[in-house]
Design a protein around this motif. Structure first.
Motif, PDB file in Angstrom:
ATOM      1  N   ASP A 110       0.829  -1.198   0.000  1.00 23.34           N
ATOM      2  CA  ASP A 110       0.000   0.000   0.000  1.00 23.34           C
ATOM      3  C   ASP A 110       0.868   1.253   0.000  1.00 23.34           C
ATOM      4  O   ASP A 110       1.779   1.390   0.831  1.00 23.34           O
ATOM      5  CB  ASP A 110      -0.929   0.008   1.222  1.00 23.34           C
ATOM      6  CG  ASP A 110      -2.095   0.992   1.072  1.00 23.34           C
ATOM      7  OD1 ASP A 110      -2.136   1.708   0.065  1.00 23.34           O
ATOM      8  OD2 ASP A 110      -2.951   1.008   1.955  1.00 23.34           O
TER       9      ASP A 110
ATOM     10  N   LYS B  18      -4.841 -16.883  -4.035  1.00 19.15           N
ATOM     11  CA  LYS B  18      -3.513 -16.316  -3.829  1.00 19.15           C
ATOM     12  C   LYS B  18      -2.677 -16.322  -5.110  1.00 19.15           C
ATOM     13  O   LYS B  18      -1.495 -16.690  -5.100  1.00 19.15           O
ATOM     14  CB  LYS B  18      -2.785 -17.055  -2.699  1.00 19.15           C
ATOM     15  CG  LYS B  18      -3.524 -16.968  -1.364  1.00 19.15           C
ATOM     16  CD  LYS B  18      -2.680 -17.416  -0.195  1.00 19.15           C
ATOM     17  CE  LYS B  18      -3.517 -17.515   1.079  1.00 19.15           C
ATOM     18  NZ  LYS B  18      -4.196 -16.225   1.430  1.00 19.15           N
TER      19      LYS B  18
ATOM     20  N   THR J  44      -4.858  -0.532   4.935  1.00 12.10           N
ATOM     21  CA  THR J  44      -4.744  -1.976   4.748  1.00 12.10           C
ATOM     22  C   THR J  44      -4.234  -2.631   6.031  1.00 12.10           C
ATOM     23  O   THR J  44      -3.199  -2.225   6.550  1.00 12.10           O
ATOM     24  CB  THR J  44      -3.750  -2.270   3.608  1.00 12.10           C
ATOM     25  OG1 THR J  44      -4.007  -1.356   2.540  1.00 12.10           O
ATOM     26  CG2 THR J  44      -3.864  -3.688   3.116  1.00 12.10           C
ATOM     27  N   LEU J  45      -4.926  -3.634   6.528  1.00 11.78           N
ATOM     28  CA  LEU J  45      -4.494  -4.322   7.738  1.00 11.78           C
ATOM     29  C   LEU J  45      -3.529  -5.466   7.408  1.00 11.78           C
ATOM     30  O   LEU J  45      -3.583  -6.039   6.311  1.00 11.78           O
ATOM     31  CB  LEU J  45      -5.716  -4.893   8.474  1.00 11.78           C
ATOM     32  CG  LEU J  45      -6.335  -3.978   9.545  1.00 11.78           C
ATOM     33  CD1 LEU J  45      -6.951  -2.762   8.885  1.00 11.78           C
ATOM     34  CD2 LEU J  45      -7.370  -4.710  10.383  1.00 11.78           C
ATOM     35  N   SER J  46      -2.672  -5.795   8.361  1.00 14.01           N
ATOM     36  CA  SER J  46      -1.852  -6.997   8.230  1.00 14.01           C
ATOM     37  C   SER J  46      -2.744  -8.207   8.507  1.00 14.01           C
ATOM     38  O   SER J  46      -3.861  -8.069   9.011  1.00 14.01           O
ATOM     39  CB  SER J  46      -0.715  -6.953   9.237  1.00 14.01           C
ATOM     40  OG  SER J  46      -1.241  -7.114  10.544  1.00 14.01           O
ATOM     41  N   ALA J  47      -2.218  -9.393   8.177  1.00 18.19           N
ATOM     42  CA  ALA J  47      -3.010 -10.610   8.377  1.00 18.19           C
ATOM     43  C   ALA J  47      -3.416 -10.761   9.839  1.00 18.19           C
ATOM     44  O   ALA J  47      -4.560 -11.095  10.163  1.00 18.19           O
ATOM     45  CB  ALA J  47      -2.211 -11.823   7.902  1.00 18.19           C
ATOM     46  N   GLU J  48      -2.472 -10.497  10.744  1.00 19.60           N
ATOM     47  CA  GLU J  48      -2.802 -10.658  12.169  1.00 19.60           C
ATOM     48  C   GLU J  48      -3.837  -9.638  12.641  1.00 19.60           C
ATOM     49  O   GLU J  48      -4.740  -9.953  13.415  1.00 19.60           O
ATOM     50  CB  GLU J  48      -1.539 -10.479  13.024  1.00 19.60           C
ATOM     51  CG  GLU J  48      -0.613 -11.662  12.944  1.00 19.60           C
ATOM     52  CD  GLU J  48       0.829 -11.210  12.959  1.00 19.60           C
ATOM     53  OE1 GLU J  48       1.203 -10.503  13.925  1.00 19.60           O
ATOM     54  OE2 GLU J  48       1.574 -11.531  12.001  1.00 19.60           O
ATOM     55  N   GLN J  49      -3.639  -8.387  12.190  1.00 14.96           N
ATOM     56  CA  GLN J  49      -4.597  -7.354  12.597  1.00 14.96           C
ATOM     57  C   GLN J  49      -6.001  -7.691  12.090  1.00 14.96           C
ATOM     58  O   GLN J  49      -6.991  -7.539  12.813  1.00 14.96           O
ATOM     59  CB  GLN J  49      -4.155  -5.990  12.050  1.00 14.96           C
ATOM     60  CG  GLN J  49      -2.875  -5.483  12.720  1.00 14.96           C
ATOM     61  CD  GLN J  49      -2.334  -4.227  12.059  1.00 14.96           C
ATOM     62  OE1 GLN J  49      -2.510  -4.014  10.868  1.00 14.96           O
ATOM     63  NE2 GLN J  49      -1.653  -3.400  12.843  1.00 14.96           N
ATOM     64  N   ALA J  50      -6.062  -8.145  10.849  1.00 13.06           N
ATOM     65  CA  ALA J  50      -7.373  -8.484  10.285  1.00 13.06           C
ATOM     66  C   ALA J  50      -8.010  -9.626  11.073  1.00 13.06           C
ATOM     67  O   ALA J  50      -9.210  -9.626  11.344  1.00 13.06           O
ATOM     68  CB  ALA J  50      -7.224  -8.867   8.811  1.00 13.06           C
ATOM     69  N   LYS J  51      -7.188 -10.598  11.452  1.00 14.23           N
ATOM     70  CA  LYS J  51      -7.720 -11.738  12.210  1.00 14.23           C
ATOM     71  C   LYS J  51      -8.247 -11.255  13.575  1.00 14.23           C
ATOM     72  O   LYS J  51      -9.343 -11.640  14.003  1.00 14.23           O
ATOM     73  CB  LYS J  51      -6.602 -12.776  12.411  1.00 14.23           C
ATOM     74  CG  LYS J  51      -7.096 -14.140  12.882  1.00 14.23           C
ATOM     75  CD  LYS J  51      -6.047 -15.228  12.658  1.00 14.23           C
ATOM     76  CE  LYS J  51      -6.212 -16.372  13.654  1.00 14.23           C
ATOM     77  NZ  LYS J  51      -5.364 -16.238  14.859  1.00 14.23           N
ATOM     78  N   GLU J  65     -10.428 -11.429   4.808  1.00  5.90           N
ATOM     79  CA  GLU J  65      -9.574 -11.372   3.617  1.00  5.90           C
ATOM     80  C   GLU J  65      -9.576  -9.977   3.003  1.00  5.90           C
ATOM     81  O   GLU J  65      -8.534  -9.429   2.659  1.00  5.90           O
ATOM     82  CB  GLU J  65     -10.080 -12.371   2.564  1.00  5.90           C
ATOM     83  CG  GLU J  65      -9.691 -13.811   2.823  1.00  5.90           C
ATOM     84  CD  GLU J  65     -10.417 -14.780   1.886  1.00  5.90           C
ATOM     85  OE1 GLU J  65     -10.246 -15.996   2.044  1.00  5.90           O
ATOM     86  OE2 GLU J  65     -11.158 -14.304   1.004  1.00  5.90           O
ATOM     87  N   GLN J  68      -7.323  -7.130   4.195  1.00  6.42           N
ATOM     88  CA  GLN J  68      -5.889  -7.181   3.885  1.00  6.42           C
ATOM     89  C   GLN J  68      -5.590  -6.710   2.458  1.00  6.42           C
ATOM     90  O   GLN J  68      -4.429  -6.698   2.032  1.00  6.42           O
ATOM     91  CB  GLN J  68      -5.376  -8.610   4.074  1.00  6.42           C
ATOM     92  CG  GLN J  68      -5.688  -9.161   5.471  1.00  6.42           C
ATOM     93  CD  GLN J  68      -5.405 -10.642   5.573  1.00  6.42           C
ATOM     94  OE1 GLN J  68      -4.353 -11.115   5.159  1.00  6.42           O
ATOM     95  NE2 GLN J  68      -6.356 -11.391   6.117  1.00  6.42           N
TER      96      GLN J  68
END
Lengths: 147, 147, 147, 147, 147, 147, 147, 147, 147, 147
Positions: A110, B18, J44-51, J65, J68
């Motif tokens: 981003d 992906k 945009t969130l990271s994978a962990e933040q989104a989880k 999903e 991210q």
């Protein structure tokens, strides 16, 4: 004397003196792309550059002063340009806009391509089927800051 | 199923599987720039390309058919784009529009750079001060016909 | 003296000298369509053509110089024209736009009709129920490049 | 079911049945230009024509009824079209608008070319330098009434 | 001298000479509606009419010449008029637009009411509850041509 | 169920039942102009009128209720209409707008023609050169209050 | 001299002569609200009022004549005003627009509040927490005519 | 469920239950002006008010929750309203905008009338010549801070 | 002399006299932010401040008078600014607009941050990775009045 | 599921679970400003933040999903915002736009304040005359590259 009037005067005097944008650029030691943008009211000249251009184009003192002031940028008279040459660039943004976005994000994440820390080179590309315009753009990638 | 719905489906399936734009491009033997534009609803795929993409992304038959139809082009929801990445390109047209015009006319005379007989290449340009986005555009010069 | 001022001067002088667009076109050896567009600020004259027109219409040197410069094109003061004659053409684009698109794609595939490598002929078509305007347009088909 | 939904259904069914606009036009005994415009929601079919098209494209009764209703015309989603093929026609109006006006007035006096009592023919024009799109427009001249 | 300047001059001189639109109309033998539109820059006068008006309003030769040229029509400074009197007519189009369409199609089929082969009459309609403005419009019905 | 949905339902049911606007108008004892406007979502029906229309067109109770609510008026999807029939009325406002203003002020002084205390009658006017649409408008003159 | 130039002249002369809008209003025997609107180009003065104002503000004859002509109304340079004070009124229309509509219809039925048979009074309302602006508007209710 | 959907549901249920805005206002102890604005999606209810309204109009829990959330304000579908009742208020801003500005500045100096610390009262004003709508607005004057 | 002309004159004279905004601000005892806004036509000076600025910049009496009049505010020539520096602020409103709204409502409830009872401070923030622009805004929270 | 639908779902679930933006921010270890913007579809969130967010707000996998993916930015439904809170920020850009430009250029020369390498802090500023909203913005200065 507004900056628009300075720009009109530059275009007129350049025509009368039969100078090219390339010659003006060489005179101030910058690329033809940056110089043309500057003389069309989009960039700021140093005192020496303004003086040099002023002599070449026989501009009055007030115009030379104006060239050293940061201009209110934006060179087009309408938000969707009507001139066919310029419209083609707008069309590229319209057709390829989401493609630019998808590919830059795929490569960099981003962020954006800077339009400030940016340079450009425009050349003739000889081609037997008809010569082509080649434009190389280079802009720094700026990632969105997280905080 | 409209073309917009096909585009949304492609973006969603690509995310879930992906896959990258580059991988999709290689699968159909075109550049990543053209392929991304095509899959975002701006270009037309051949029957084989559509079938290939359809299998990779598990698209329904109707979507595969749609990819072979010439789309109504234009990828942006507003005439001045709000997304900062895409806006920077609009800004370049706004700031450099008259410069493009002046330099192309100086080099080629009256005419335009084609946005149809056109190709583009977008790369990462490594730079110690921060990597850069490098875009090379090449469009055929088309002179105005006199008659 | 801007190009708009040159256009206004041409219209005024032509009126006073009672010259027709057709006579001006013949004087420079081009069609009446191209010549009218050029004198209304949309095309670029050669040095000889500009001189010829300058003599016929008694234009000052500055105007003759301007006619040799590529103009910023677009002849209408608003994006949707208000003049009824011109609006009818806009209406044709609005009503038949998707038809042009469907039929050209059916015949040629993805691409466009060039508005640059383009010529046009406008004639009176006698008709007992009332004479008609007949316009023949011819533009090169340009296929979208795949890359 | 709105007329837009009928149009979308026609485009989808036509694709699935691999019919051309020309074939549909022949089936109802009209030109391909008028027929395409009608099926894209711009003209009104007779009861028989609607029935014929309904059978060829397997449309439901409601759609066949809708084809006989005068539609709200205008086929473009924005006042300045974004699709490059359609834009070129808009550009012609923009660049040549005042030329159309000047030449029609020179030939006919004050009035317009009708966009209602109007017909059009679009053909491929073979050319060794690249085939061309040829469009012949014919519209009745309507003089402004004095009263 | 542009047509707008001619219009402003006519309005000013008419005020100073205390002439009414009706008197000007009678002087050239046309209705007050057509004459007012013509003098406000929307219609074209014959040579004699222009001369007559020129004498009554003491216009210079250039203005008299301009009145014989077909003007670029459209009398309003914005696409939605701000003046309350004129806005009411725009509002009628907005509120009754689909009603005009439905009733004309019910009576005549697909086509339009001409705004060119058109005349209009505006009168005071005495009424004890307050006098009314009565406008009678008459435009030729033009059916859409099938081809 | 929004008022727009009621309008769409009325248009569809009217088509299916092959009723004319005139028949619907007679059923509720109003003019065809007012009735059409009301059923197209611009005016408010009384309880009895709504019930009558509801029976004729087999509308559900919710639609009958909605017809008695004052609607948010304005029947056009864009500020400049694209439909050719409706556009001609917009064009009349554009071309004759300042003429309406000049003549009403000459006859009545400062004020407007009401678009609320207003009625309209639309008829076919037989004419050997082609029948005409005749529209009679009558609106109360409202003088600007001084205070 | 256009009406806009008259308005600018009035504002300048009023400043130089240190007169208030209230003083000007009293001089012509009207409210300050109507008088200010009139002098800012929105209402029409009688011959005597124009003469009185002309003397107080030392206006030339042409300006005094112009003040007696019905102006093209609308005092704002853009459809959404940028000035914060005026924008707040636009915001009230935007936030409370549907509330005005709901409450007037609940009280009066279908119709409008006249903006022509209208008066207004603007006063300072002392308040210990900070003085307030109090505006009283009064407009005749006009019911929609049924016909 | 979006706030717009809540608003539509309130309008429909209110119609079915034959409740007035005034009755709803009394039920929550606020003015009819504030209450109507709130229920049309422009203000925020307290938990108790939302519960009260929810019971009166039989709203689902989700709608009651939404009424306690600050809404995205602005009740009109276009920047220039098309509904005649609401347009008259827009017209007042357009005609009287500079008058509001001139008189408030004359009385208070530079600043604005608050549209937030604001209240309004709308009443019927009986009048033998036709009842009038009377609106009293009261907004705190806020002076521009100097710093 | 309009206020815009006063602003242009201030910019030109300031350039010629090589004065900074900061120096002008100190001369009148206000912050550089308020002073710059005032001299660019957005705030109102006191008589003494106007006199002081008039002497420093050698302005004529008429300009000094104008600086004491409340201006019609709004400093941008288009609703979406084209200048890149100013556009970035517009972009912040576009990207963070709903965030401002969500966080202010979370902290304060329904209301706004005043743009009138507002002050601002703009400073250079030294940073080894490149200096930063730091802007501190402070606006009074104004709660929506319930009534 | 589009990103807009994810945003709507987040707002609804947050309301139901009575979580604040601040709590959500703490959960992912970012500021409340960045987190709110991200959850409203601008970052945009990271994978962990989104989880993490997905668990707190009980979002479906597809929404997690989407969080991210880099969104198409721009949070406002119109180019000039109608919501009063957000409009005040637009107004600041309009009133202070040229001031930002003048002061940044005076301090730094030609360039911009980055809206990408940017952070922001929004706090309550207690004040006896009424608490204030304090916003501190910090953006890297980017000088225009000369080349």
């Amino acid at each position: 004397m507004t900056r628009n009037e300075v720009t009109e005067m530059i275009v007129t005097h350049k025509l009368r003196k039969k100078l090219t944008w390339l010659q003006l650029a060489k005179a101030i030691g910058q690329s033809k792309e940056w110089t043309t943008a500057a003389l069309l009211g989009q960039m700021t000249l140093s005192a020496e550059q303004a003086k040099e251009i002023g002599e070449l184009l026989e501009l009055p003192t007030e115009a030379i002063e104006q060239l050293q002031v940061v201009p209110y940028k934006g060179s087009l008279p309408s938000s969707v340009p009507t001139d066919p040459l310029i419209y083609r660039f707008y069309e590229l943004v319209n057709v390829y806009g989401t493609t630019f976005k998808a590919l830059i994000h795929e490569e960099f994440g981003d962020g954006i391509m800077s339009a400030i820390d940016f340079s450009m080179d425009l050349q003739r590309e000889p081609d037997p089927k008809g010569d082509r315009v080649k434009i190389v753009m280079s802009g720094k990638f700026l990632p969105y800051k997280r905080y």
